[in-house]
Design a protein around this motif. Structure first.
Motif, mmCIF file in Angstrom:
data_model
loop_
_atom_site.group_PDB
_atom_site.id
_atom_site.type_symbol
_atom_site.label_atom_id
_atom_site.label_comp_id
_atom_site.label_asym_id
_atom_site.label_seq_id
_atom_site.Cartn_x
_atom_site.Cartn_y
_atom_site.Cartn_z
ATOM 1 N N ALA A 43 5.887 -12.340 -22.705
ATOM 2 C CA ALA A 43 5.030 -11.533 -23.214
ATOM 3 C C ALA A 43 4.290 -10.783 -22.010
ATOM 4 O O ALA A 43 3.698 -9.711 -21.886
ATOM 5 N N GLY A 44 3.681 -11.752 -20.765
ATOM 6 C CA GLY A 44 3.295 -11.082 -19.797
ATOM 7 C C GLY A 44 4.241 -9.728 -19.224
ATOM 8 O O GLY A 44 3.795 -9.312 -18.901
ATOM 9 N N THR A 45 5.415 -9.877 -19.193
ATOM 10 C CA THR A 45 6.210 -9.063 -18.690
ATOM 11 C C THR A 45 5.751 -8.065 -18.647
ATOM 12 O O THR A 45 5.553 -6.709 -18.661
ATOM 13 N N VAL A 46 5.716 -7.780 -20.333
ATOM 14 C CA VAL A 46 5.939 -6.592 -21.147
ATOM 15 C C VAL A 46 5.321 -5.815 -20.776
ATOM 16 O O VAL A 46 5.227 -4.712 -21.196
ATOM 17 N N GLY A 47 4.169 -7.146 -21.208
ATOM 18 C CA GLY A 47 2.462 -6.286 -21.174
ATOM 19 C C GLY A 47 2.111 -5.803 -19.645
ATOM 20 O O GLY A 47 1.633 -4.824 -20.086
ATOM 21 N N THR A 48 2.432 -6.127 -18.444
ATOM 22 C CA THR A 48 2.489 -5.941 -17.528
ATOM 23 C C THR A 48 3.480 -4.163 -17.134
ATOM 24 O O THR A 48 2.473 -3.775 -16.280
ATOM 25 N N LEU A 53 2.697 2.037 -17.034
ATOM 26 C CA LEU A 53 3.661 2.684 -16.988
ATOM 27 C C LEU A 53 2.910 4.253 -16.602
ATOM 28 O O LEU A 53 3.769 5.222 -16.121
ATOM 29 N N PRO A 54 2.463 4.308 -17.636
ATOM 30 C CA PRO A 54 1.535 5.507 -16.359
ATOM 31 C C PRO A 54 1.653 6.222 -15.458
ATOM 32 O O PRO A 54 1.778 7.218 -14.589
ATOM 33 N N TYR A 112 0.604 -7.628 -10.590
ATOM 34 C CA TYR A 112 0.517 -8.908 -11.696
ATOM 35 C C TYR A 112 1.596 -9.516 -12.285
ATOM 36 O O TYR A 112 2.071 -10.100 -13.120
ATOM 37 N N PHE A 113 3.122 -9.047 -11.152
ATOM 38 C CA PHE A 113 4.296 -9.471 -12.170
ATOM 39 C C PHE A 113 4.670 -11.107 -11.308
ATOM 40 O O PHE A 113 5.653 -11.665 -11.883
#
Length: 140
Positions: A43-48, A53-54, A112-113
């Motif tokens: 979840a943290g990876t997807v959220g980061t 993305l922008p 953050y990764f």
């Protein structure tokens, strides 16, 4: 935060987690704790990735590819957890890969990764079963 500080924090947290699980001495700590940590790391990876993305879309396609790389080990860990095969090995390999990639990305994009890598490292340590304390051979 510099790369040296991030690396030091990562090493310190891995050692602290290893010591905690080793000294705790319960042989069944791996399954629920490791599963929760693996899903939190995913979840943290997807959220980061979604949060960055922008920046990636405005910069270049190469940055978008660099952001997509951590999603692969995170997804492999979740798949191995769901199937129950090679969970510890996959988690440890993914933690190492994501830690290296997170430190690399911290140098120019986002630090953050590193946090999902820490969660995967703790999940890998949680899946290690401590050796049973027994009597030496021939002792009465």
């Amino acid at each position: 935060m510099s790369i040296g500080a991030l690396t030091g924090i990562c090493i310190a947290l891995f050692v602290a987690a290893a010591a905690f699980f080793r000294l705790r001495g319960r042989p069944t700590t791996g399954t629920p704790v490791g599963r929760v940590l693996r899903w939190l790391a995913f979840a943290g990876t997807v959220g980061t990735t979604v949060a960055a993305l922008p920046l990636a879309l405005s910069d270049s396609a190469v940055v978008l590819l660099l952001l997509a790389v951590p999603l692969v080990p995170a997804a492999l860990v979740v798949v191995s957890d769901a199937t129950g095969r090679l969970v510890g090995t996959t988690t440890a390999a993914a933690a190492l890969l994501m830690l290296l990639w997170g430190v690399f990305l911290a140098s120019f994009l986002t630090p953050y990764f590193v946090f999902p890598a820490l969660l995967l490292g703790a999940a890998a340590l949680a899946s290690i079963r401590p050796r049973a304390a027994g009597r030496p051979a021939g002792a009465a």
